[in-house]
Design a protein around this motif. Structure first.
Motif, mmCIF file in Angstrom:
data_model
loop_
_atom_site.group_PDB
_atom_site.id
_atom_site.type_symbol
_atom_site.label_atom_id
_atom_site.label_comp_id
_atom_site.label_asym_id
_atom_site.label_seq_id
_atom_site.Cartn_x
_atom_site.Cartn_y
_atom_site.Cartn_z
ATOM 1 N N THR A 1 0.850 -1.197 0.000
ATOM 2 C CA THR A 1 0.000 0.000 0.000
ATOM 3 C C THR A 1 0.877 1.235 0.000
ATOM 4 O O THR A 1 2.015 1.208 0.483
ATOM 5 C CB THR A 1 -0.937 0.045 1.236
ATOM 6 N N LEU B 1 -2.264 4.662 1.981
ATOM 7 C CA LEU B 1 -3.654 4.205 2.059
ATOM 8 C C LEU B 1 -4.365 4.882 3.239
ATOM 9 O O LEU B 1 -3.911 4.813 4.378
ATOM 10 C CB LEU B 1 -3.696 2.687 2.221
ATOM 11 N N THR B 2 -5.488 5.535 2.928
ATOM 12 C CA THR B 2 -6.206 6.339 3.924
ATOM 13 C C THR B 2 -7.705 6.104 3.795
ATOM 14 O O THR B 2 -8.239 5.999 2.691
ATOM 15 C CB THR B 2 -5.913 7.839 3.715
ATOM 16 N N LYS B 3 -8.372 6.003 4.951
ATOM 17 C CA LYS B 3 -9.821 5.912 4.971
ATOM 18 C C LYS B 3 -10.377 6.801 6.068
ATOM 19 O O LYS B 3 -9.996 6.669 7.244
ATOM 20 C CB LYS B 3 -10.284 4.462 5.195
ATOM 21 N N THR C 1 -10.614 -2.145 8.948
ATOM 22 C CA THR C 1 -10.833 -1.195 7.846
ATOM 23 C C THR C 1 -9.785 -1.396 6.754
ATOM 24 O O THR C 1 -10.104 -1.385 5.555
ATOM 25 C CB THR C 1 -10.782 0.253 8.367
ATOM 26 N N THR C 2 -8.537 -1.611 7.160
ATOM 27 C CA THR C 2 -7.475 -1.866 6.182
ATOM 28 C C THR C 2 -7.773 -3.131 5.388
ATOM 29 O O THR C 2 -7.660 -3.151 4.154
ATOM 30 C CB THR C 2 -6.116 -2.014 6.900
ATOM 31 N N MET D 1 -10.452 -2.605 2.828
ATOM 32 C CA MET D 1 -9.957 -1.886 1.635
ATOM 33 C C MET D 1 -9.131 -2.806 0.751
ATOM 34 O O MET D 1 -9.258 -2.776 -0.482
ATOM 35 C CB MET D 1 -9.137 -0.665 2.068
ATOM 36 N N THR E 1 -14.062 1.503 -0.311
ATOM 37 C CA THR E 1 -13.166 2.285 -1.161
ATOM 38 C C THR E 1 -12.306 3.219 -0.319
ATOM 39 O O THR E 1 -12.826 3.911 0.559
ATOM 40 C CB THR E 1 -13.994 3.127 -2.155
ATOM 41 N N PRO E 2 -10.991 3.264 -0.562
ATOM 42 C CA PRO E 2 -10.139 4.204 0.183
ATOM 43 C C PRO E 2 -10.537 5.647 -0.084
ATOM 44 O O PRO E 2 -11.034 5.977 -1.177
ATOM 45 C CB PRO E 2 -8.734 3.927 -0.375
ATOM 46 N N THR E 3 -10.314 6.497 0.904
ATOM 47 C CA THR E 3 -10.497 7.937 0.694
ATOM 48 C C THR E 3 -9.374 8.470 -0.190
ATOM 49 O O THR E 3 -9.596 9.319 -1.048
ATOM 50 C CB THR E 3 -10.494 8.673 2.048
#
Length: 211
Positions: A6, A9-11, A44-45, A48, A54-56
């Motif tokens: 990744t 990677l951010t959510k 959450t990871t 994704m 869907t990632p932010t």
């Protein structure tokens, strides 16, 4: 090629940053512990990575394919997310045959995965008569139906008694020794220490350690 990678990677869920700029590089082969306290962003990871949310922002790859196109790697990945759902009044074999049919997989895999997870001789028992440890092994059998290169398990020992934990731990070690890659999330450091070759630690959605 890495099993999982990744980049940033951010959510976010509103003002909550569940995963915060995560950079991962997980090589192929063996058991990798994905560790952090409850609420650290592990689940959450994983969602994704599997294309369930869907990632932010940021990107990720699973077995060399973008997580934006999960259909490209879905047949090469097995996953156990939260508590598995089986029809309690059916046997383990019948449940697995139904899952294989839904995924277009050969029925011959059912006997194979039952053997792999140590349920040989119990496949015709009704699931409602299974212990928690047996149900968890059955769930791992379901995840193994596509004969995956990568197996992602979210808290596979959650709720198990000590004997069940040992059963699942032994199974994970055996699967990792076969050359598969296993990503196993947990908040129990002792279990990760006992079962894993590598560890990834996150806290508040940020990477603390990988190696």
């Amino acid at each position: 090629m890495s099993a999982i990678a990744t980049q940033g990677l951010t959510k976010k869920f509103g003002d909550l940053v569940a995963v915060d700029g995560l950079d991962l590089e997980i090589p192929k082969g063996g058991v990798v512990g994905f560790v952090g306290p409850n609420g650290s962003g592990k689940s959450t990871t994983i969602r994704m990575l599997l294309g369930l949310i869907t990632p932010t922002s940021g990107e990720g790859q699973v077995l060399g394919e973008s997580i934006a196109k999960p259909a490209k790697f879905a047949q090469r990945v097995g996953a156990l997310i939260e508590s598995p759902s089986f029809v309690p009044g059916l046997s383990a074999e019948a449940n697995l045959r139904s899952l294989a049919a839904l995924r277009g997989l050969p029925v011959s895999r059912v006997d194979q995965v039952i053997q792999v997870v140590g349920l040989a001789g119990r496949g015709r028992d009704l699931v409602k008569n299974y212990s928690l440890g047996m149900k968890q092994r059955l769930a791992i059998a379901a995840a193994l139906l596509p004969d995956p290169e990568l197996l992602i398990l979210d808290e596979p020992t959650n709720g198990l008694d000590p004997a069940g934990i040992v059963e699942v731990r032994t199974l994970l070690q055996r699967l990792g020794a076969e050359g598969r890659t296993l990503l196993v999330s947990s908040h129990l450091l002792s279990e990760i220490e006992a079962a894993c070759d590598r560890v990834v630690i996150i806290r508040s959605g940020k990477l603390m350690f990988s190696g």
